[in-house]
Every structure is written in C-alpha cells, then in structure tokens.
Design an enzyme around this catalytic site. Structure first.
Site, PDB file in Angstrom:
ATOM      1  N   LYS A  34       8.675   1.777  -0.061  1.00 37.44           N
ATOM      2  CA  LYS A  34       9.129   3.166  -0.024  1.00 37.44           C
ATOM      3  C   LYS A  34       9.553   3.600   1.378  1.00 37.44           C
ATOM      4  CE  LYS A  34       4.544   5.265   0.531  1.00 37.44           C
ATOM      5  NZ  LYS A  34       4.771   5.738   1.889  1.00 37.44           N
ATOM      6  N   THR A  35       8.859   3.113   2.413  1.00 40.96           N
ATOM      7  CA  THR A  35       9.226   3.502   3.776  1.00 40.96           C
ATOM      8  C   THR A  35      10.619   2.979   4.122  1.00 40.96           C
ATOM      9  OG1 THR A  35       6.888   3.451   4.417  1.00 40.96           O
ATOM     10  CG2 THR A  35       8.526   3.443   6.187  1.00 40.96           C
ATOM     11  N   ASP A 212       6.927  12.364   2.156  1.00 45.09           N
ATOM     12  CA  ASP A 212       6.311  11.069   1.875  1.00 45.09           C
ATOM     13  C   ASP A 212       4.851  11.284   1.474  1.00 45.09           C
ATOM     14  OD1 ASP A 212       5.973   8.356   1.663  1.00 45.09           O
ATOM     15  OD2 ASP A 212       5.789   7.992   3.814  1.00 45.09           O
ATOM     16  N   GLU A 213       4.271  10.333   0.737  1.00 50.89           N
ATOM     17  CA  GLU A 213       2.878  10.422   0.264  1.00 50.89           C
ATOM     18  C   GLU A 213       2.634  11.758  -0.449  1.00 50.89           C
ATOM     19  OE1 GLU A 213       1.152   7.864   0.290  1.00 50.89           O
ATOM     20  OE2 GLU A 213       1.625   6.621   2.021  1.00 50.89           O
ATOM     21  N   GLN A 243      -2.362   6.396  -6.408  1.00 51.53           N
ATOM     22  CA  GLN A 243      -2.981   6.261  -5.091  1.00 51.53           C
ATOM     23  C   GLN A 243      -3.439   7.611  -4.534  1.00 51.53           C
ATOM     24  OE1 GLN A 243      -1.214   3.171  -2.366  1.00 51.53           O
ATOM     25  NE2 GLN A 243       0.511   3.345  -3.779  1.00 51.53           N
ATOM     26  N   ARG A 605      -4.344  -3.678  -1.318  1.00 50.74           N
ATOM     27  CA  ARG A 605      -4.171  -3.924   0.127  1.00 50.74           C
ATOM     28  C   ARG A 605      -3.968  -5.413   0.395  1.00 50.74           C
ATOM     29  NH1 ARG A 605      -2.064   0.070   0.830  1.00 50.74           N
ATOM     30  NH2 ARG A 605      -2.308   0.221  -1.425  1.00 50.74           N
TER      31      ARG A 605
END
Length: 674
Positions: A34-35, A212-213, A243, A605
């Site tokens: 996504k970044t 974002d997030e 998340q 992770r």
C-alpha cells in the site's frame, strides 16, 4: 518525472494510483504494497497537474510521514516544499498555529505532553483543596482524554469533584495559553464549527486528501478529514479492518462503514496480493481472521510458494521458552550467517518481555525493546546495577551519585557539595572523598553525618571484598546486599498501598539475581570476574551498537510490531490468558474480535519462518501454573503446523488432550456467564 504505473504496479495498485478524483476506498491487506501504491498515486497526481500545495497526506507516525515524503521526492526528483505529508496531530497543530486566536488563545501557545498534563492535574487538585493521594492521576488523565474526545461522557453518578476537576483543568490550560495532545484534534474541529470561513479556506487549500492506516482513525480524526473533503469529494482512504488493533486509544474501524455512508459514490479496490509472507503463513492468517464476522471479505494470496510449515513448540515453562528461542536465534545466526535484525520476537503483554530480554543478554544476543519498557531501564533494576558497578569500580562517580541516597541515608546537598570539593581539591574520585570525610577529624562534618558516611563506605568495601574474593555464589551475595540496604522497605515506603507493585519490582530484582546465578554457572564464566558480568549487561543498553554490524533482535509487543516485517518471527506466550488476553475478554466478550485481529497482525509480520510458542506451565506472580494453548490455534488448519516440544515430539493424543482441556474450560466459562 518518468514512470509507468502499469509496469511498476500490479493491476489493483495501478487502478488505485490512477484514480485521482472522487472518493476512493482501498482495502489493503497486510504486505500488499500500500505504501508503494500511495507513493505512486501522489506522484501521478503531481504529473497530472495537481498542485503540490493542494495535496494533504495523513498518517499516524512522524516516521511514516517522513518516509512517505522522502519516497515521493525520490520518485519525482522534485523538492516539493509545499507538499503536506504529515500526522493528524501535526496537521492539527498547523491549523491551530494559524487560527487558534479565534478560540481565545494566543498563537504562541504551548503543547503539554504527558508529564506536563500530570503536573497540571496535580496543581488543579491542590488548588481545589483536594488530596492528591485520593486520585489515580493516570486514570484521571485517561478519563479526561475520553471526555474531551467524546469517547465517553460523565456518568450520571460522576462526583462533583471529578466534574470540577475537569472544568478547572480546562480553565487552567486556557489561562496558561496551553493545549494538550487531544486538543490538537478537537480544537480544529471547534474552529470548523465556529468559524465556517476557516473551514472554507482549508477546503480550498486541500482539494485532494489521502489517509493511510484509515482503520486506526478515531471518530474525531475521521470528522477532521470528512469535513474538509465533503465538497471536493476527493478523499482516498487506505486501510485494513483486519488490522484494527487500537480501539483502546480511540481507533474506530467502523469508520470504514461511515465512509461508505458519507461517500456512497466511492470506488472500492482491494489489494489482496501479498508480497511479504509465504503461502502457509498467509493461509493460517486467512483461516484465522474469517472467524470475525463484521469485516470486509478478502483473502490474501502470494506467488512465492507455500514455504515451510509453521513451527509450534511447547516449552516446559517460560524459562525454557526464553532459552529455546535464544538458542534457535543464535544457531541461525552462526550456522546460516543471518543478522540478528532478521528476527522479531513478539509478545502480547509487556510482562513477557523481561524474561526474554535477560536471556538474550546472557547469551550475548543484542536486542532492542520496542513498545514496552526494557527490563534494564526499570528504576529498580538500574538502582541495583548501579550498586554492582560501584562495587566493581569504586571510582564510578556517576553510579555512586545514583546509589548514595538509595535508599535514603540522610546525605544532603551540603554534604554532597563538600564531597565534590574534597574530590576536586585532591583530584580523586567521589568515593575516595567520602572515605576521607568518613575518618576526618577536623570537625567539618557533624558526628551523625560522619557515621552515615562511614556506614556507606564500609558497605561498599565489604561487598566489594565478598564479590571479588569468590568465583561462585555471587548471586547470593547480591541478594544479601539487596536485603541489607533495605530496598524492599524503600519500595514499600514509595508505594504504601500497592503491595502488588512492590512484589512486581522485587521479582524483577530476583530475576536479575537469577541471571547472575545462571551466568556464573556457565563453564566459560568460571574464571570470569564481576566486571565481565557488568559488561554483558551493558551490551543490552540502547546506546550500544553490536560490533559485527549484524543488527539487533526486535523484541516488542504485537501492538508495536504493526507495519513491520521480519524474515523470522517468534510469537512467545501464545496461551489462553495472554492471547486472547483474559482482562480484555472479561471487560467485554466482544473484544475477542480485536484480540483475533491482534494475532492476525502478529502472524503476518513473518516473511519466511513463523515459530509459535505455547508453554506447558508459566510463572504468574511467584506461582508456576498450568497453561493452555491459545484458542486461536484451533482456528487454523493443523496441517499447516509442525508441532513439537523443544525436547520431544508430542503424541497426537497429547495434542488432542490439550485442546480438549481448553474447550472444556472455555465451555465452563460460557456456562457461568449464562
């Protein structure tokens, strides 16, 4: 600037990066790039003629905002001084710097941090003639934060004292021309409501907004951007409801639903291709998270292959768990030449960090604690380590000053100033000055103080002799020192109504003594001195960098691991009571969904190797009690696991028995509730 979106991005990422106008909802799974997509989307905006000053990109940490800005500048090769990539709170502060005078403040306001807030609360309590001791300042601060951000309202039965305190706290902030952290979000909203012309000016400035997030936004943060974008409709939000793990600090994953309601014409895109984890890890995560009913349906996939099985181990206890994890990391480091930075060790609660950190330190494995306090940063541990350092090196002035009045010995400022002068006059250490003052006959030190100095000097010299005259039993000598100086009494005096905290701190000191005992039992340390042990402790300091440049193990809470990734992840303490956390479920059974999301974050992770540890027994307080595997392990296919005890293979019947015990206990709990 030259770039080809179709070449640089996958199909879904490309669609998101090329859709520049209108509301856009991007559901971005873990590790889905996504970044990268956001970076190219902003670069594409600039290439399409959208002025940099009209773009506002918001995220949650200064580090993330800085990295996003740097990546955009690197991609476009432009300076972009007017591009705003920042955090919600920094953006709010910018708005207040420009407009806060409309709320009756001056523009040179101060932002109060947590310590300032606590000090102000104490001042307000005293001004109202209340007893500071009758309030838990942390609970009070948390309540006032919830009230201010409208996450809570005063209960009908709330005392007048609490209401008065909140009112006076707010009045004091204004009198001091100060705002607290919550005000950086709430006061811009006040400006929106009270000064429509300010809102209109901001809408004209920021015509294209990205968040974002998004799953981590609070209701107030959502309002901040929704009100800015309601006219232009150019709001892109990127997030993953799977998340969302920060409800305790106000995050509201249901903002996704609100966005859909407020922007019904939105385009929705799902990023489901994962570039991080192997297939088995992703399948475990997918099968786990589907047990949450209220979520956006998605399924992560990868082209990288299944990879190795997830390793599930059952150490005998938490000491065994720490040893097994440390041994495996050291083995991989040496045999496979892997840097320590390849490894992440994640836990649900801070209480599980200390045992792991001390074992890593014993084995010479550099680690960095994030999201929880390092064992070696705890005051009680630093106090006792300072004693060890002075016992080893009496010329250590820094640590001498730390312990000379710990516990208090009545050695006041005047005596310390004389000690410093004697040391300077004779050009020797403070301890040498103390020793001289303790036997001086010139009458400059009163008799009672001289006796106190003599007792302290004798204590240091006596225990120095004991610790350096033997190569064994030094841990017991350290325990005797802790008892002789009355450290437990010091803690009891500091926390007279908190026996649990006193016991917790004493248990930490006991762990330090155990660490010394294990260290001196190792054959390679039989001829080592106390200096060697102290130097080993120093390696764990945050300021130290490992000599071979292989990095440090990341030892952290699962919450702190959000947004990070590691080649190998160890999940320690995957047991009922810890994950899901017993207290969270007791507070509200619905919290099970967030606990599951937390475990999902932990699993995702890992890039290549995932090791899950569930102990047979674990220390709780000073007791060793039977543990049961986390119920979440039952929600993932057993064929994905390679399940073993560190020293033996578990029989199938044993695995079945463990899970049966867990089911019976959960059923009993449910029956009690009904």
């Amino acid at each position: 600037m030259h770039f080809n979106l179709e070449k640089e991005l996958n199909k879904e990422q490309c669609l998101a990066a090329s859709t520049l106008d209108g509301p856009l909802l991007v559901i971005a799974g873990a590790g889905s790039g996504k970044t990268r997509m956001l970076t190219y989307r902003i670069a594409n905006m600039l290439a399409s003629g959208i002025d940099e000053s009209n773009i506002l990109a918001l995220t949650f940490t200064n580090k993330a905002a800085k990295e996003m800005g740097e990546r955009i500048r690197e991609l476009t090769n432009l300076k972009l001084k007017k591009l705003t990539t920042t955090t919600f709170h920094s953006f709010g502060m910018g708005v207040l710097k420009q407009y806060i005078q409309h709320l009756g403040f001056k523009n040179n306001f101060t932002v109060y941090d947590t310590n300032d807030r606590m000090a102000l609360l104490k001042e307000v309590i005293l001004n109202l003639d209340y007893l500071v001791e009758s309030f838990d300042l942390y609970e009070l601060s948390a309540l006032f934060s919830d009230i201010k951000t409208k996450r809570k309202v005063f209960a009908p039965g709330a005392s007048d004292k609490i209401r008065n305190l909140y009112s006076e706290y707010e009045k004091h902030l204004k009198a001091y021309n100060a705002v607290d952290f919550d005000d950086l979000i709430m006061k811009p909203l006040d400006l929106y409501d009270k000064k429509p012309e300010i809102l209109s000016a901001l809408r004209s400035r920021y015509t294209h907004i990205l968040v974002d997030e998004f799953q981590d936004t609070s209701l107030a943060q959502y309002r901040m951007v929704e009100m800015l974008a309601v006219e232009s409709r150019n709001l892109c939000v990127v997030g993953d409801d799977d998340q969302s793990i920060y409800s305790w600090r106000g995050a509201n994953y249901e903002n996704l639903v609100m966005f859909e309601k407020d922007f019904p014409e939105r385009l929705e895109i799902k990023l489901e291709r994962n570039y991080r984890s192997s297939g088995n890890i992703l399948e475990a995560a997918n099968k786990l998270i589907v047990h949450n009913q209220t979520r956006k349906e998605k399924s992560l996939w990868t082209e990288s292959g299944k990879g190795s099985s997830i390793n599930l181990i059952h150490p005998a206890n938490d000491d065994d768990e720490a040893t097994v994890i440390a041994d495996r990391i050291m083995q991989s480091h040496k045999q496979e030449d892997r840097p320590f930075s390849d490894f992440g060790v994640l836990v649900r609660t801070n209480s599980l960090i200390a045992n792991l950190e001390t074992r890593f330190t014993e084995q010479g494995i550099p680690s960095q604690v994030t999201g929880g306090q390092s064992f070696f940063d705890r005051k009680e541990i630093r106090d006792i380590v300072s004693y060890l350092k002075v016992l080893a090196n009496q010329d250590d002035d820094i640590n001498l000053l730390r312990i000379i009045n710990t516990p208090r010995r009545g050695i006041g400022r005047t005596t310390l100033e004389k000690m410093r002068k004697v040391a300077d006059d004779h050009q020797f250490s403070l301890f040498s000055a103390l020793s001289l003052m303790a036997i001086a006959t010139d009458g400059q030190i009163r008799e009672g103080m001289q006796k106190a100095l003599k007792r302290f000097v004798d204590l240091i010299e006596e225990y120095h002799e004991q610790l350096f005259s033997t190569r064994t039993n030094r841990a017991q000598i350290l325990r005797s020192l802790v008892k002789e100086i009355g450290y437990k009494q010091l803690l009891e005096n500091e926390h007279p109504e908190n026996e649990g905290l006193v016991n917790f701190k004493m248990k930490g000191i006991d762990m330090l003594c155990d660490m010394l005992a294990r260290w001196e039992r190792k054959s390679e340390n039989h001829n080592a001195s106390l200096f060697d042990f102290i130097n080993r402790l120093s390696i764990s300091g945050k300021e130290n960098v490992d000599e071979d440049g292989s990095g440090k193990i990341a030892l952290m809470t699962i919450h702190a691991s959000k947004g990070l990734e590691f080649d190998t992840v160890f999940l320690a303490g995957v047991e009922d009571q810890y994950i899901p956390h017993a207290r969270a479920i007791e507070e509200d059974p619905a919290n099970i969904d967030e606990e599951r999301r937390l475990f999902y974050v932990a699993i995702t992770r890992a890039r290549r190797v995932l090791v899950i540890s569930s102990c047979e027994k674990r220390k709780r307080g000073f007791d060793l009690v039977t543990s049961l595997p986390s119920r979440f392990l039952e929600e993932m296919p057993k064929e994905l696991f390679d399940e073993e005890d560190p020293s033996r293979k578990l029989e199938a019947t044993e695995i079945t028995d463990k899970l049966r015990l867990l089911r019976e206990r959960l059923a009993a709990k449910q029956q009690l509730k009904t």
